[in-house]
Write a protein that holds these residues in place. Structure first.
Motif, PDB file in Angstrom:
ATOM      1  N   LEU A   1       0.831  -1.208   0.000  1.00  0.00           N
ATOM      2  CA  LEU A   1       0.000   0.000   0.000  1.00  0.00           C
ATOM      3  C   LEU A   1       0.865   1.256   0.000  1.00  0.00           C
ATOM      4  O   LEU A   1       0.619   2.202  -0.765  1.00  0.00           O
ATOM      5  N   LEU A   2       1.885   1.256   0.845  1.00  0.00           N
ATOM      6  CA  LEU A   2       2.778   2.418   0.923  1.00  0.00           C
ATOM      7  C   LEU A   2       3.526   2.617  -0.389  1.00  0.00           C
ATOM      8  O   LEU A   2       3.746   3.751  -0.826  1.00  0.00           O
ATOM      9  N   LEU A   3       3.917   1.516  -1.022  1.00  0.00           N
ATOM     10  CA  LEU A   3       4.623   1.616  -2.303  1.00  0.00           C
ATOM     11  C   LEU A   3       3.737   2.246  -3.369  1.00  0.00           C
ATOM     12  O   LEU A   3       4.166   3.153  -4.098  1.00  0.00           O
ATOM     13  N   VAL A   4       2.483   1.790  -3.443  1.00  0.00           N
ATOM     14  CA  VAL A   4       1.557   2.336  -4.446  1.00  0.00           C
ATOM     15  C   VAL A   4       1.275   3.814  -4.175  1.00  0.00           C
ATOM     16  O   VAL A   4       1.282   4.644  -5.084  1.00  0.00           O
ATOM     17  N   LEU A   5       1.034   4.162  -2.905  1.00  0.00           N
ATOM     18  CA  LEU A   5       0.796   5.565  -2.573  1.00  0.00           C
ATOM     19  C   LEU A   5       2.020   6.427  -2.900  1.00  0.00           C
ATOM     20  O   LEU A   5       1.893   7.572  -3.339  1.00  0.00           O
ATOM     21  N   GLY A   6       3.214   5.839  -2.702  1.00  0.00           N
ATOM     22  CA  GLY A   6       4.444   6.567  -2.997  1.00  0.00           C
ATOM     23  C   GLY A   6       4.618   6.873  -4.466  1.00  0.00           C
ATOM     24  O   GLY A   6       5.382   7.778  -4.830  1.00  0.00           O
ATOM     25  N   PHE A   7       3.920   6.133  -5.338  1.00  0.00           N
ATOM     26  CA  PHE A   7       3.976   6.434  -6.765  1.00  0.00           C
ATOM     27  C   PHE A   7       3.391   7.816  -7.069  1.00  0.00           C
ATOM     28  O   PHE A   7       3.751   8.436  -8.065  1.00  0.00           O
ATOM     29  N   PHE A   8       2.463   8.274  -6.228  1.00  0.00           N
ATOM     30  CA  PHE A   8       1.676   9.459  -6.584  1.00  0.00           C
ATOM     31  C   PHE A   8       1.779  10.611  -5.585  1.00  0.00           C
ATOM     32  O   PHE A   8       1.544  11.755  -5.948  1.00  0.00           O
ATOM     33  N   LEU A   9       2.087  10.304  -4.310  1.00  0.00           N
ATOM     34  CA  LEU A   9       2.002  11.334  -3.278  1.00  0.00           C
ATOM     35  C   LEU A   9       3.350  11.528  -2.579  1.00  0.00           C
ATOM     36  O   LEU A   9       4.142  10.586  -2.487  1.00  0.00           O
ATOM     37  N   PRO A  10       3.619  12.717  -2.065  1.00  0.00           N
ATOM     38  CA  PRO A  10       4.865  12.959  -1.326  1.00  0.00           C
ATOM     39  C   PRO A  10       4.808  12.334   0.059  1.00  0.00           C
ATOM     40  O   PRO A  10       3.729  12.059   0.597  1.00  0.00           O
ATOM     41  N   PRO A  11       5.989  12.110   0.681  1.00  0.00           N
ATOM     42  CA  PRO A  11       6.035  11.426   1.984  1.00  0.00           C
ATOM     43  C   PRO A  11       5.188  12.070   3.066  1.00  0.00           C
ATOM     44  O   PRO A  11       4.501  11.364   3.824  1.00  0.00           O
ATOM     45  N   VAL A  12       5.219  13.407   3.173  1.00  0.00           N
ATOM     46  CA  VAL A  12       4.477  14.070   4.254  1.00  0.00           C
ATOM     47  C   VAL A  12       2.992  13.752   4.162  1.00  0.00           C
ATOM     48  O   VAL A  12       2.340  13.411   5.158  1.00  0.00           O
ATOM     49  N   ALA A  13       2.439  13.839   2.962  1.00  0.00           N
ATOM     50  CA  ALA A  13       1.002  13.581   2.783  1.00  0.00           C
ATOM     51  C   ALA A  13       0.657  12.136   3.125  1.00  0.00           C
ATOM     52  O   ALA A  13      -0.367  11.866   3.762  1.00  0.00           O
ATOM     53  N   ILE A  14       1.494  11.193   2.708  1.00  0.00           N
ATOM     54  CA  ILE A  14       1.214   9.776   2.969  1.00  0.00           C
ATOM     55  C   ILE A  14       1.212   9.493   4.464  1.00  0.00           C
ATOM     56  O   ILE A  14       0.294   8.838   4.991  1.00  0.00           O
ATOM     57  N   ILE A  15       2.227   9.972   5.152  1.00  0.00           N
ATOM     58  CA  ILE A  15       2.327   9.712   6.597  1.00  0.00           C
ATOM     59  C   ILE A  15       1.138  10.301   7.336  1.00  0.00           C
ATOM     60  O   ILE A  15       0.541   9.654   8.201  1.00  0.00           O
ATOM     61  N   LEU A  16       0.763  11.508   6.988  1.00  0.00           N
ATOM     62  CA  LEU A  16      -0.338  12.161   7.680  1.00  0.00           C
ATOM     63  C   LEU A  16      -1.682  11.481   7.396  1.00  0.00           C
ATOM     64  O   LEU A  16      -2.542  11.401   8.274  1.00  0.00           O
ATOM     65  N   MET A  17      -1.860  10.985   6.183  1.00  0.00           N
ATOM     66  CA  MET A  17      -3.133  10.365   5.811  1.00  0.00           C
ATOM     67  C   MET A  17      -3.257   8.931   6.309  1.00  0.00           C
ATOM     68  O   MET A  17      -4.331   8.511   6.735  1.00  0.00           O
ATOM     69  N   ILE A  18      -2.159   8.179   6.248  1.00  0.00           N
ATOM     70  CA  ILE A  18      -2.264   6.734   6.427  1.00  0.00           C
ATOM     71  C   ILE A  18      -1.946   6.259   7.832  1.00  0.00           C
ATOM     72  O   ILE A  18      -2.415   5.192   8.254  1.00  0.00           O
ATOM     73  N   THR A  19      -1.158   7.025   8.593  1.00  0.00           N
ATOM     74  CA  THR A  19      -0.745   6.562   9.930  1.00  0.00           C
ATOM     75  C   THR A  19      -1.922   6.236  10.845  1.00  0.00           C
ATOM     76  O   THR A  19      -1.921   5.185  11.506  1.00  0.00           O
ATOM     77  N   PRO A  20      -2.963   7.098  10.919  1.00  0.00           N
ATOM     78  CA  PRO A  20      -4.074   6.763  11.825  1.00  0.00           C
ATOM     79  C   PRO A  20      -4.801   5.474  11.450  1.00  0.00           C
ATOM     80  O   PRO A  20      -5.427   4.846  12.313  1.00  0.00           O
ATOM     81  N   VAL A  21      -4.693   5.070  10.190  1.00  0.00           N
ATOM     82  CA  VAL A  21      -5.407   3.877   9.736  1.00  0.00           C
ATOM     83  C   VAL A  21      -4.585   2.620   9.955  1.00  0.00           C
ATOM     84  O   VAL A  21      -5.083   1.614  10.467  1.00  0.00           O
ATOM     85  N   ILE A  22      -3.317   2.647   9.566  1.00  0.00           N
ATOM     86  CA  ILE A  22      -2.530   1.407   9.589  1.00  0.00           C
ATOM     87  C   ILE A  22      -1.798   1.161  10.893  1.00  0.00           C
ATOM     88  O   ILE A  22      -1.432   0.013  11.186  1.00  0.00           O
ATOM     89  N   LEU A  23      -1.615   2.196  11.710  1.00  0.00           N
ATOM     90  CA  LEU A  23      -0.842   1.984  12.945  1.00  0.00           C
ATOM     91  C   LEU A  23      -1.556   1.070  13.942  1.00  0.00           C
ATOM     92  O   LEU A  23      -0.910   0.182  14.523  1.00  0.00           O
ATOM     93  N   PRO A  24      -2.875   1.219  14.179  1.00  0.00           N
ATOM     94  CA  PRO A  24      -3.528   0.302  15.131  1.00  0.00           C
ATOM     95  C   PRO A  24      -3.385  -1.175  14.774  1.00  0.00           C
ATOM     96  O   PRO A  24      -3.033  -1.990  15.647  1.00  0.00           O
ATOM     97  N   PRO A  25      -3.634  -1.592  13.509  1.00  0.00           N
ATOM     98  CA  PRO A  25      -3.411  -3.010  13.185  1.00  0.00           C
ATOM     99  C   PRO A  25      -1.950  -3.440  13.326  1.00  0.00           C
ATOM    100  O   PRO A  25      -1.671  -4.570  13.738  1.00  0.00           O
ATOM    101  N   ILE A  26      -1.019  -2.532  12.992  1.00  0.00           N
ATOM    102  CA  ILE A  26       0.406  -2.855  13.125  1.00  0.00           C
ATOM    103  C   ILE A  26       0.758  -3.103  14.593  1.00  0.00           C
ATOM    104  O   ILE A  26       1.458  -4.070  14.938  1.00  0.00           O
ATOM    105  N   LEU A  27       0.243  -2.263  15.480  1.00  0.00           N
ATOM    106  CA  LEU A  27       0.505  -2.445  16.910  1.00  0.00           C
ATOM    107  C   LEU A  27      -0.185  -3.698  17.426  1.00  0.00           C
ATOM    108  O   LEU A  27       0.370  -4.423  18.262  1.00  0.00           O
TER     109      LEU A  27
END
Length: 447
Positions: free
Chosen positions: A341-367
């Motif tokens: 998912l991060l790889l695909v998002l990285g094709f189109f969006l800059p790092p700051v935008a990806i981290i801000l958008m995706i962290t609240p979603v993927i961090l709980p399952p990762i933890l």
């Protein structure tokens, strides 16, 4: 309408606005306000300003403009030239030494500057022509500069790690410590590949080159100890600056924001003392560049807070996290698909935008899967490095194309492919051996 349907509408609307060419901050903010208008009580519209201000009222965020100021002070001077020249004088006897010197220059400059595109432009503007004159192919020269520029978001002080730390509520100091060893090891891997590739390319080139070309490229440069030592006064102050920042932060002498302030002032003093940047035109360029980049980053952060607030209020992020957990994948399968998912998002969006958008979603399952949040922050950041060098929106590739227009884009891409594979393999390595990331934080902190 259910949470799933609203979530799909929200995602689709955001992507449409992002790909329309609208600035990222306004795309995130506009999609959030539209969804609020149609799916949330009207009172929430009146609380937008209060919501944004409440989230931005975080003292840790002060580190971002201060580190940007430090980077601007260094990026607007001849610091890149001095870093590059000093590294080459000490490494010139090594096969592929010029390429390795460029990797080292990128590593140090990126750590000081914090901007991958700025590093590519500064080091590449000097390094690519010099490498090509000495027999490096356009693919190798452009590829190593594009990849070397990405190191700035991993080696501290890193704005990307600061943003992740704020979003994940993790210690900025621990994240910075965790980024040191992985960043240095990745720079070593890049250097090893450059040496191997240079030797192979040179062997093939020698078969077809004319005697005059071989004689020109084979000219041995020689630097005396005196010439080597003469380069240090320009290099050592910046290494000391990095040491000052790391020592102050990890020694517990100040918070990240306080250390960032010291670093910014120290960088200004250095460029004034070493490069005589005390005239108003010089200082104006530094402060104007800082203001522009800081405003851009802080606007993205502000709008992303509003974006994630809407997701949380409508239970979109919670539902997505619960859905991921309910799939009952193994922890490694979950990590694999998160990386995809991060790889695909990285094709189109800059790092700051990806981290801000995706962290609240993927961090709980990762933890929930038992992964360490500090370790995952480093894995996330390395994924962002991939995004900077992968088409169609690999920002570093376009910077290289701009500073070396005679190198075709296809050649740049061929040169970057080995570095993409190195980074992908490195993510797998750090996933299998997380202690490489965590042993320094465990050593320096009560972890």
């Amino acid at each position: 309408m259910g949470v799933v349907e609203i979530g799909l509408i929200y995602t689709a609307l955001t992507l449409v606005l992002l790909f329309s060419g609208m600035p990222i901050a306004f795309a995130l903010g506009s999609s959030a306000v539209i969804i609020m208008y149609f799916f949330m009580p009207a009172t929430n519209i009146h609380l937008i300003a209060e919501t944004i201000f409440g989230e931005l009222e975080n003292f840790t965020l002060l580190t971002i403009p201060l580190f940007i100021l430090m980077g601007a002070a260094i990026g607007k001077t001849r610091a890149a030239v001095d870093l590059y020249e000093s590294a080459y004088r000490w490494l010139y006897r090594m096969p592929g030494s010029l390429g390795v010197a460029n990797v080292m220059g990128c590593t140090i400059f990126a750590a000081l500057c914090g901007s991958s595109p700025a590093t590519c432009a500064a080091i590449g503007g000097m390094g690519i022509p010099e490498m090509r004159k000495r027999g490096y192919t356009g693919a190798l020269a452009s590829g190593l500069i594009a990849a070397g520029g990405t190191l700035g978001i991993l080696i501290p002080p890193s704005i990307t790690l600061i943003i992740y730390g704020v979003m994940a509520e993790q210690s900025i100091g621990k994240l910075f410590v965790a980024g040191i060893v992985p960043g240095m090891l990745l720079a070593v891997l890049f250097s090893v590949w450059v040496v191997i590739k240079y030797i192979r390319d040179r062997h093939e080139w020698m078969k077809t080159a004319s005697p005059a070309e071989i004689a020109e490229v084979s000219k041995k440069e020689h630097f005396t100890w005196k010439e080597k030592m003469e380069s240090l006064p320009r290099l050592l102050p910046f290494l000391l600056l990095i040491g000052l920042i790391m020592g102050a932060m990890y020694g517990g002498f100040g918070t990240p924001s306080e250390v960032a302030g010291v670093g910014a002032v120290a960088a200004l003093i250095l460029v004034i003392a070493l490069y005589k940047c005390y005239q108003w035109n010089d200082l104006r360029a530094i402060f104007t560049g800082t203001a522009k980049e800081s405003c851009m980053v802080m606007m993205i952060i502000a709008m992303s807070f509003l974006f994630t607030y809407v997701m949380s209020y409508l239970r979109i992020s919670q539902s997505m996290a619960e859905w991921l957990v309910a799939l009952e994948m193994s922890k490694w399968a979950l990590l694999f698909w998160v990386n995809m998912l991060l790889l695909v998002l990285g094709f189109f969006l800059p790092p700051v935008a990806i981290i801000l958008m995706i962290t609240p979603v993927i961090l709980p399952p990762i933890l929930a899967a038992g992964f360490d949040p500090i370790w995952f922050g480093i894995i996330l950041t390395i994924n962002m490095e991939l995004g900077l060098i992968t088409p169609p929106v690999g920002l570093n590739l376009f910077v290289i194309n701009g500073i070396a227009p005679d190198i075709k884009f296809g050649e740049i891409f061929r040169g970057i492919v080995p570095f993409i594979l190195i980074i992908a393999g490195y993510i797998a390595f750090l996933s299998a051996f997380p202690d490489v990331v965590l042993f320094l934080p465990e050593m320096l902190y009560d972890y």
